[in-house]
Each structure stands twice: as C-alpha cells, then as structure tokens.
Design an enzyme around this catalytic site. Structure first.
Site, PDB file in Angstrom:
ATOM      1  N   GLU A   1      13.971   1.319  12.265  1.00 45.33           N
ATOM      2  CA  GLU A   1      14.664   0.291  11.576  1.00 45.33           C
ATOM      3  C   GLU A   1      14.973   0.768  10.242  1.00 45.33           C
ATOM      4  OE1 GLU A   1      11.503  -2.838  10.318  1.00 45.33           O
ATOM      5  OE2 GLU A   1      11.209  -2.435  12.556  1.00 45.33           O
TER       6      GLU A   1
ATOM      7  N   CYS B   1       8.713  -2.568   6.336  1.00 48.74           N
ATOM      8  CA  CYS B   1       8.960  -1.566   7.303  1.00 48.74           C
ATOM      9  C   CYS B   1       8.165  -1.581   8.660  1.00 48.74           C
ATOM     10  CB  CYS B   1       9.075  -0.112   6.847  1.00 48.74           C
ATOM     11  SG  CYS B   1       7.450   0.112   5.527  1.00 48.74           S
TER      12      CYS B   1
HETATM   13  N1  SAH Z   1       4.955   6.760   4.239  1.00 53.41           N
HETATM   14  C1  SAH Z   1       5.669   6.619   2.753  1.00 53.41           C
HETATM   15  C2  SAH Z   1       6.885   5.971   2.982  1.00 53.41           C
HETATM   16  C3  SAH Z   1       6.956   4.726   3.689  1.00 53.41           C
HETATM   17  S1  SAH Z   1       6.211   3.134   3.058  1.00 53.41           S
HETATM   18  C4  SAH Z   1       4.722   6.303   1.844  1.00 53.41           C
HETATM   19  O1  SAH Z   1       3.404   5.926   2.199  1.00 53.41           O
HETATM   20  O2  SAH Z   1       4.884   5.971   0.768  1.00 53.41           O
HETATM   21  C5  SAH Z   1       7.007   2.855   1.714  1.00 53.41           C
HETATM   22  C6  SAH Z   1       6.387   2.005   0.624  1.00 53.41           C
HETATM   23  O3  SAH Z   1       6.133   0.749   1.134  1.00 53.41           O
HETATM   24  C7  SAH Z   1       5.068   2.521   0.387  1.00 53.41           C
HETATM   25  O4  SAH Z   1       4.520   2.349  -0.812  1.00 53.41           O
HETATM   26  C8  SAH Z   1       4.083   1.638   1.279  1.00 53.41           C
HETATM   27  O5  SAH Z   1       2.650   1.725   1.175  1.00 53.41           O
HETATM   28  C9  SAH Z   1       4.589   0.251   1.196  1.00 53.41           C
HETATM   29  N2  SAH Z   1       4.394  -0.657   2.099  1.00 53.41           N
HETATM   30  C10 SAH Z   1       4.258  -0.559   3.378  1.00 53.41           C
HETATM   31  N3  SAH Z   1       3.956  -1.724   4.055  1.00 53.41           N
HETATM   32  C11 SAH Z   1       4.032  -2.790   2.926  1.00 53.41           C
HETATM   33  C12 SAH Z   1       3.683  -4.273   3.113  1.00 53.41           C
HETATM   34  N4  SAH Z   1       3.461  -4.579   4.197  1.00 53.41           N
HETATM   35  N5  SAH Z   1       3.942  -4.712   1.965  1.00 53.41           N
HETATM   36  C13 SAH Z   1       4.173  -4.237   0.848  1.00 53.41           C
HETATM   37  N6  SAH Z   1       4.395  -2.833   0.811  1.00 53.41           N
HETATM   38  C14 SAH Z   1       4.298  -2.101   1.818  1.00 53.41           C
END
Ligand code: SAH
Length: 339
Positions: free
Chosen positions: A92, A329
């Site tokens: 996605e 995501c």
């Molecule tokens: N793996 C990488 C990039 C993907 S996640 C990373 O960890 O940075 C991108 C951002 O979205 C990260 O900061 C992650 O912690 C945050 N994130 C993931 N799921 C989330 C959620 N349910 N609510 C808020 N932020 C979220």
C-alpha cells in the site's frame, strides 16, 4: 514479464541494438516510459511495429503495480492505494496533496520484520523486499491514477527501508535520474538500524533522514520497538549526530505519541537531555490506532507538544492525513488479507 520500467536509458538502447534496431529507438522508448508514462508498448506511437513485436516476443513489456483498491478521504483529499505486484503480493501507498505540491508515501517491503508494537505493517512479519522499480512503480501508478504529478516522496509506508538497503539506494538514484525528483525531496524514515545509518552517511546523498525515536528511554523504547534491543539509544543518537556532521542534512526525529507510555513529563525532560544541545527537530505523530477500541484525542499530542515547547525543544505536530481511511501503514493490506 521482462519489465522495461526500471531500465536505464543505456539499458533501453542496448536492448534495441540487441534486437537489431538503431540506438535512437532506445531513446524514444525511454521517453514513452519515463516522460509519457505509458503502460503498454502499443502506445509508443513512433516505434516501428517490428520493434514492438520483437520486444513482445522477448517477453518485454511495461508493468506498474496494479491498482486493486483506492480509498479517498474527501476531507483532506488523501488517497490510499492498495496495489498488487506481479507475484500477487499486496502493497500500500498514500497520496497526500499539500499547497506546496503532491507527496507520496511509498512502501519498501511487503510487510515488515521490525515488529513495532503499534504498527500494522509488521503484524504478520515480512514476506519479501521490494525491488527498486517496484518502489518507483507505486509512484508512477499513483500519478497515472490520480492525474497529479508528484514532487515529494516519503519512504514511510510498509517496511523498513534500511532493511532493504541496496534496492532503496537504487530507487533513490533511479527516481532522481529518470523521474526527475531531487534527493532533497525524498525522506527516508528508519526505526534506527545503526550500522546502516553509518553506511548511508558515506553515500554522499542529499536526502532527508527521519529517525523513529518514540521514546528517550532505552528500556521503554525496547518495549515499543524490539529492534531497539540491538540498536542502543545512545549509539543511535551518536550515529544520527555523525550523520548530520558528515552530510550537513538536518535529521528529524519521529515520535508517535502514545498516551501514558511516552508522553509523560519525564519523557519530555529526558528528550531535552538527549537532544537539547544538538540541532534537532521532533515530529510528533498522533497514534493512528490499529485496534478499533483505542482512540486518542488530538489533545494528547497537543499537551505533549506544549510540554516540549516549554523546554525549548523544536517540534511540530504531523497533520494526521487520511485517518478516515485507515491510512496508518499496513491497515488496508491487513484488512484485505483477512477478507
Ligand atoms: N520502518 C520505518 C518507516 C515506516 S513507518 C520507520 O520505522 O521509520 C513510518 C512512521 O510511521 C514511523 O515513525 C512509525 O513508527 C510510524 N507509525 C507506524 N504505525 C503507526 C501508527 N499506527 N500510528 C502512528 N504512527 C505510526
């Protein structure tokens, strides 16, 4: 299929020459793919029929991730896409429209191996890495579907970009060269894999780096993010500072605010101790609840923002785009897999 999207200008010229055609045909093919962004060889109008037939016989074609589902948040014009890759895997991506331009959030892996507690992408682990052209393909597929041209990229979709280092690096260079998006318009977000951050610092790139911090305490960070066990906080902060010293590019710390977990007064104070003396920017992210029973008000984030402000820490609150359409995501893919 032998995908022509993803090939360089030199590759395309070589392919044409190998099939017995002059190399300028490769340049024409290049323009159709990367300037006009066509999705089939038959649309390449100035190419001779014989060349198209030969390409097809050799199983060459133009393939982008297939749009399976599009959800639109009418309030902020955010669109979420579910794509099917050539092997049937689901990925996605998100399109966000701002007044300064259009931005896409792209996935770098199918699923994720990092297992952050609050994140939907890692719930079922990682299936595989995405190839550079599959990452770029999401962008072009979004441009084709939306009719909008993209100026900014964030690698914040499914997956951990630094766990797919080579292909992500290829993607950055490829996008730069062929899709005309400069490195300063690309942000790579990582959960903090220290040796890869050190490698990245030596690549001579102009991209923006974002570190998912989520807690200033080693022990708490380990609870939220298992990867923190092998990537100790003190070493992470050191690697981040070294990155800035080497590249001159400001690093952003991402901080998903989770009520009663990382938004206490002591968290703010410890953040001050950790980052206060260095050039920093903290991006507060409202938690997008993955399970339906948990909802937090914006106030949780606002209060923590005020707290950081009082301590003189520089932070902003990320606008929570697409919360009406499960834009955190991994949510959309999980639901599709469940169905
Ligand atoms: N793996 C990488 C990039 C993907 S996640 C990373 O960890 O940075 C991108 C951002 O979205 C990260 O900061 C992650 O912690 C945050 N994130 C993931 N799921 C989330 C959620 N349910 N609510 C808020 N932020 C979220």
């Amino acid at each position: 299929m032998n995908n022509l999207f993803g090939k360089s200008l030199t590759d395309l010229k070589d392919i044409c020459i190998a099939l017995g055609f002059p190399k300028f045909r490769g340049q024409q093919l290049y323009n159709w793919i990367y300037k006009k962004k066509v999705d089939s060889l038959n649309q390449c109008k100035n190419l001779p029929k014989q060349l198209i037939e030969k390409l097809e016989t050799e199983d060459y074609g133009i393939y982008y991730p297939k749009v399976i589902k599009v959800l639109e948040d009418k309030q902020d014009a955010t669109k979420k896409y579910l794509f099917e890759m050539e092997d049937g895997e689901l990925v996605e991506s998100v399109l966000m429209s701002y007044n300064y331009g259009n931005s896409v959030c792209l996935s770098t892996q199918v699923g994720c191996a990092m297992g952050c507690r609050f994140c939907a992408s890692g719930k079922n682990g990682k299936n595989r890495d995405l190839k550079a052209q599959e990452i770029a393909g999401q962008l072009v597929a979004i441009e084709r579907e939306s009719g909008k041209s993209i100026s900014n990229i964030v690698l914040m979709g499914m997956g951990e970009p630094l766990d797919n280092y080579e292909e992500v690096l290829k993607f950055i260079k490829f996008t730069n060269e062929n899709l005309g998006i400069g490195q300063r318009h690309i942000t790579l977000s990582t959960c903090g894999i220290i040796d890869k951050i050190n490698d990245l610092a030596n690549e001579d790139l102009q991209i923006n780096l974002a570190i998912s911090l989520h807690s200033p305490f080693q022990e708490n960070r380990e609870k939220i993010m298992p990867i923190a066990k092998e990537n100790h906080l003190d070493d992470l902060i050191k690697a981040t500072k070294d990155y800035f010293d080497k590249t001159g590019r400001r690093v952003t710390y991402e901080y998903t605010v989770i009520d009663n977990v990382n938004n206490r007064k002591e968290d703010a104070l410890e953040l001050k101790r950790l980052l206060g003396d260095s050039i920093h920017h903290i991006n507060l992210i409202p938690l997008n609840p993955v399970t339906k029973n948990k909802r937090f008000t914006d106030n949780t984030v606002n209060l923590f923002f005020d707290e950081l402000n009082k301590l003189g820490l520089k932070s902003t609150i990320r606008k929570s785009n697409g919360s009406n359409i499960e834009a955190a995501c991994g949510q959309l893919r999980n639901r599709e897999l469940e169905e």
